[in-house]
Design an enzyme around this catalytic site. Structure first.
Site, PDB file in Angstrom:
ATOM      1  N   GLY A 166      27.822  19.891  41.372  1.00  0.00           N
ATOM      2  CA  GLY A 166      26.505  20.272  40.866  1.00  0.00           C
ATOM      3  C   GLY A 166      25.352  19.850  41.774  1.00  0.00           C
ATOM      4  O   GLY A 166      24.193  20.000  41.415  1.00  0.00           O
ATOM      5  N   LYS A 202      22.163  35.094  40.634  1.00  0.00           N
ATOM      6  CA  LYS A 202      21.452  35.342  39.385  1.00  0.00           C
ATOM      7  C   LYS A 202      21.818  34.219  38.421  1.00  0.00           C
ATOM      8  O   LYS A 202      23.001  33.878  38.286  1.00  0.00           O
ATOM      9  CB  LYS A 202      21.924  36.684  38.815  1.00  0.00           C
ATOM     10  CG  LYS A 202      21.328  37.031  37.483  1.00  0.00           C
ATOM     11  CD  LYS A 202      20.010  37.715  37.665  1.00  0.00           C
ATOM     12  CE  LYS A 202      19.287  37.879  36.342  1.00  0.00           C
ATOM     13  NZ  LYS A 202      17.891  38.277  36.552  1.00  0.00           N
ATOM     14  N   HIS A 209      31.194  28.180  30.684  1.00  0.00           N
ATOM     15  CA  HIS A 209      32.020  27.945  31.872  1.00  0.00           C
ATOM     16  C   HIS A 209      33.475  28.027  31.402  1.00  0.00           C
ATOM     17  O   HIS A 209      33.924  27.188  30.631  1.00  0.00           O
ATOM     18  CB  HIS A 209      31.722  26.567  32.457  1.00  0.00           C
ATOM     19  CG  HIS A 209      32.630  26.183  33.582  1.00  0.00           C
ATOM     20  ND1 HIS A 209      32.189  25.964  34.867  1.00  0.00           N
ATOM     21  CD2 HIS A 209      33.973  25.997  33.627  1.00  0.00           C
ATOM     22  CE1 HIS A 209      33.221  25.655  35.642  1.00  0.00           C
ATOM     23  NE2 HIS A 209      34.316  25.663  34.902  1.00  0.00           N
ATOM     24  N   GLU A 289      33.466  30.043  41.534  1.00  0.00           N
ATOM     25  CA  GLU A 289      34.085  29.353  42.672  1.00  0.00           C
ATOM     26  C   GLU A 289      35.544  29.066  42.388  1.00  0.00           C
ATOM     27  O   GLU A 289      36.011  29.186  41.262  1.00  0.00           O
ATOM     28  CB  GLU A 289      33.353  28.037  43.003  1.00  0.00           C
ATOM     29  CG  GLU A 289      33.527  26.974  41.954  1.00  0.00           C
ATOM     30  CD  GLU A 289      33.232  25.564  42.476  1.00  0.00           C
ATOM     31  OE1 GLU A 289      33.117  25.356  43.690  1.00  0.00           O
ATOM     32  OE2 GLU A 289      33.154  24.654  41.639  1.00  0.00           O
ATOM     33  N   ASN A 291      38.399  25.973  42.919  1.00  0.00           N
ATOM     34  CA  ASN A 291      38.672  24.591  43.319  1.00  0.00           C
ATOM     35  C   ASN A 291      40.115  24.517  43.787  1.00  0.00           C
ATOM     36  O   ASN A 291      41.034  24.868  43.051  1.00  0.00           O
ATOM     37  CB  ASN A 291      38.425  23.630  42.163  1.00  0.00           C
ATOM     38  CG  ASN A 291      36.938  23.443  41.909  1.00  0.00           C
ATOM     39  OD1 ASN A 291      36.138  23.478  42.844  1.00  0.00           O
ATOM     40  ND2 ASN A 291      36.564  23.288  40.671  1.00  0.00           N
ATOM     41  N   ARG A 293      42.417  22.279  44.287  1.00  0.00           N
ATOM     42  CA  ARG A 293      43.006  20.941  44.036  1.00  0.00           C
ATOM     43  C   ARG A 293      43.291  20.835  42.554  1.00  0.00           C
ATOM     44  O   ARG A 293      42.920  21.704  41.782  1.00  0.00           O
ATOM     45  CB  ARG A 293      41.993  19.861  44.417  1.00  0.00           C
ATOM     46  CG  ARG A 293      40.688  20.102  43.684  1.00  0.00           C
ATOM     47  CD  ARG A 293      39.703  18.983  43.790  1.00  0.00           C
ATOM     48  NE  ARG A 293      38.366  19.401  43.409  1.00  0.00           N
ATOM     49  CZ  ARG A 293      37.910  19.487  42.183  1.00  0.00           C
ATOM     50  NH1 ARG A 293      38.691  19.196  41.154  1.00  0.00           N
ATOM     51  NH2 ARG A 293      36.677  19.869  41.932  1.00  0.00           N
ATOM     52  N   ARG A 339      35.529  12.934  28.788  1.00  0.00           N
ATOM     53  CA  ARG A 339      35.431  12.103  29.999  1.00  0.00           C
ATOM     54  C   ARG A 339      34.628  10.874  29.646  1.00  0.00           C
ATOM     55  O   ARG A 339      33.447  10.977  29.281  1.00  0.00           O
ATOM     56  CB  ARG A 339      34.691  12.850  31.107  1.00  0.00           C
ATOM     57  CG  ARG A 339      35.436  14.034  31.645  1.00  0.00           C
ATOM     58  CD  ARG A 339      34.738  14.524  32.900  1.00  0.00           C
ATOM     59  NE  ARG A 339      35.321  15.771  33.357  1.00  0.00           N
ATOM     60  CZ  ARG A 339      35.109  16.300  34.548  1.00  0.00           C
ATOM     61  NH1 ARG A 339      34.290  15.684  35.401  1.00  0.00           N
ATOM     62  NH2 ARG A 339      35.667  17.433  34.896  1.00  0.00           N
TER      63      ARG A 339
END
Ligand code: ADP
Length: 461
Positions: A166, A202, A209, A289, A291, A293, A339
């Protein structure tokens, strides 16, 4: 199978990897900085080696030190975990050049997906939907940014081409704001990634998400293991994740899952990876995107699929074929991950210190991944993630109740944690209805936002 594996990481993920290795009969070598000499991952591994001082650049990010530790201790493989060197193509290449198997994708895939404008272009060319955005390899000057933003239409999100975590992200609602925020975002990107190259997208309001876990072997077989909803975020960083996503019908899951598999297939990707999408309220979805991993939140996928992702990644790295077909993947029940950070629940300021008393919750469907123990000193030098509480239950309602009960049972004396924030999220009626958007947390805590000062970054619409 590998005989000895060096774990190029620390904290919860290092322990997660050591556990998987133990099950597979692989010996482990832990690396640690001087700040981590008493860390649990060091105690748990079969062997351990100090690779430098506390600063990550000199220890956990120090490629020559890690490679020489692996060679000196006779490891045949290296697992990078997440964070640190996990998305560093040079590290993957250095491992392979030294005759060490890198548990992850090939270096060129790490580099390709790490260049976000390039990843966008590849997806676009291959029919994976992306949001309107800046064209070309990236934007470096404000004049270009202004022209592109006008074409895209405000609000636009300024993003770092080499971005992650981020960092370097700002929402601009008009030209004036773009003029003010573009240099700020560039400076932040330069500090974090050593590059001022930005791109624009945009800004999609009221989106979720939703990411898909994919898993691929070296022979171009790719499947997905369903989705995770990671809309509960602070400053574009995930706080709580769940699987499955309440908004997905079987049809939409299938459609998004196929797009995720295609995204991995078109580049010939191998090992585990995640394709991240934004999902609009109308069901349209857009690639943001990939990732390359294992993710922090891989545990929720493991709970609903019953598949051990770390073990699979090790098997795939030895050259084994995928052991599952898409039709064998079934999602069972609901899983939620909280988390847990060593931070003040309201101000979000890091709160390192000594854990005087640690009791982790247990019981049916409760899983805790942590490196804490009584008397452990949480170091100031690293990410404040100290534990992941993952619950699994037959349905989402029961998963929420289970998460709340487990959080109330969790005892971490001596330091502040964000457990109170998780309880607020789980008690929220919109959360309980499954109405999630990425702006959820910024709307949940208007009071906390004022305290955070510079946090008016994500201006909710
Ligand atoms: P990073 O790699 O820095 O984590 P991502 O591209 O994965 O960056 O985005 C992180 C988060 O930022 C997303 O989960 C989402 O909440 C927000 N975000 C990213 N792109 C957009 C966009 N175009 N519109 C709205 N929100 C976005």
């Amino acid at each position: 199978m590998f005989k000895k594996l060096l774990v190029a990481n620390r904290g919860t993920i290092a322990i997660r990897i050591i556990r998987a290795c133990r099950e597979l009969g692989i010996r482990t070598v832990a690396v640690y900085s001087t700040a981590d000499k008493d860390a649990l991952h060091v105690r748990m591994a079969d062997e351990s080696v100090c690779i430098g001082p506390p600063a990550a650049e000199e220890s956990y990010l120090n490629i020559p030190s890690i490679i020489s530790a692996a060679l000196t201790y006779g490891a045949d493989a290296v697992h990078p975990g997440y964070g640190f060197l996990s998305e560093n193509g040079d590290f993957a290449e250095a491992c392979r050049r030294s005759g060490l198997s890198f548990v992850g994708p090939r270096a060129r895939h790490i580099r390709l997906m790490g260049d976000k404008p390039r990843a966008r272009r590849i997806m676009m060319r291959n029919g994976v939907p992306v949001l309107p955005g800046s064209e070309g390899t990236g934007v470096t000057d404000l004049r270009d940014a202004t022209v592109q933003a006008r074409r895209i239409g405000y609000p636009v999100l300024i993003k770092a081409a080499a971005g992650g975590g981020g960092k370097g992200m700002r929402v601009a609602h008009d030209g004036r704001e773009l003029g003010r925020l573009f240099p700020l975002a560039g400076a932040e990107a330069e500090a974090a990634f050593g590059s001022r190259v930005m791109y624009l997208e945009k800004y999609l309001e009221n989106a979720r998400h939703v990411e898909f876990q994919i898993i691929a072997d070296n022979y171009r077989n790719v499947i997905h293991l369903g989705e995770r909803d990671c809309s509960i975020q602070r400053r574009h960083q995930k706080v709580l994740e769940e699987a499955p996503c309440t908004m997905l019908s079987d049809r939409l899951r299938d459609k998004m899952g196929r797009a995720a598999v295609r995204a991995a297939e078109v580049v010939g990707y191998s090992n585990v990876g995640t394709i991240e999408f934004l999902l609009a309220p109308g069901g349209e979805f857009y690639f943001i995107e990939m990732n390359t991993r294992i993710q922090v939140e891989h545990g929720v996928t493991e709970m609903v699929t019953g598949i051990d992702l770390v073990k699979e990644s090790l098997l795939l790295a030895t050259g084994e074929r995928l052991r599952f077909k898409q039709r064998q993947i079934k999602l069972t029940g609901a899983a939620i991950e909280c988390r847990i950070y060593a931070e003040d629940a309201e101000t979000h300021l890091p709160a390192p210190g000594v854990v005087s008393n640690h009791h982790a919750p247990g019981g049916l469907g409760v899983r805790v991944e942590t490196a804490l123990y009584d008397g452990y000193r949480v170091p100031v030098h690293y990410d404040p993630l100290i534990a992941k509480l993952i619950v699994h239950a037959p349905d989402r309602k029961q998963a929420i109740s289970r998460a709340k009960a487990a959080l109330r049972e969790y005892l971490i004396d001596g330091i502040k944690t964000n457990i109170p924030l998780h309880l607020r999220i789980l008690d929220d009626p919109a959360f309980q209805r499954g109405d999630l958007v990425t702006e959820f947390l910024s709307r949940l805590q208007p009071a906390a936002k004022a305290v955070q000062g510079g946090e008016a970054v994500l201006r909710a619409g």
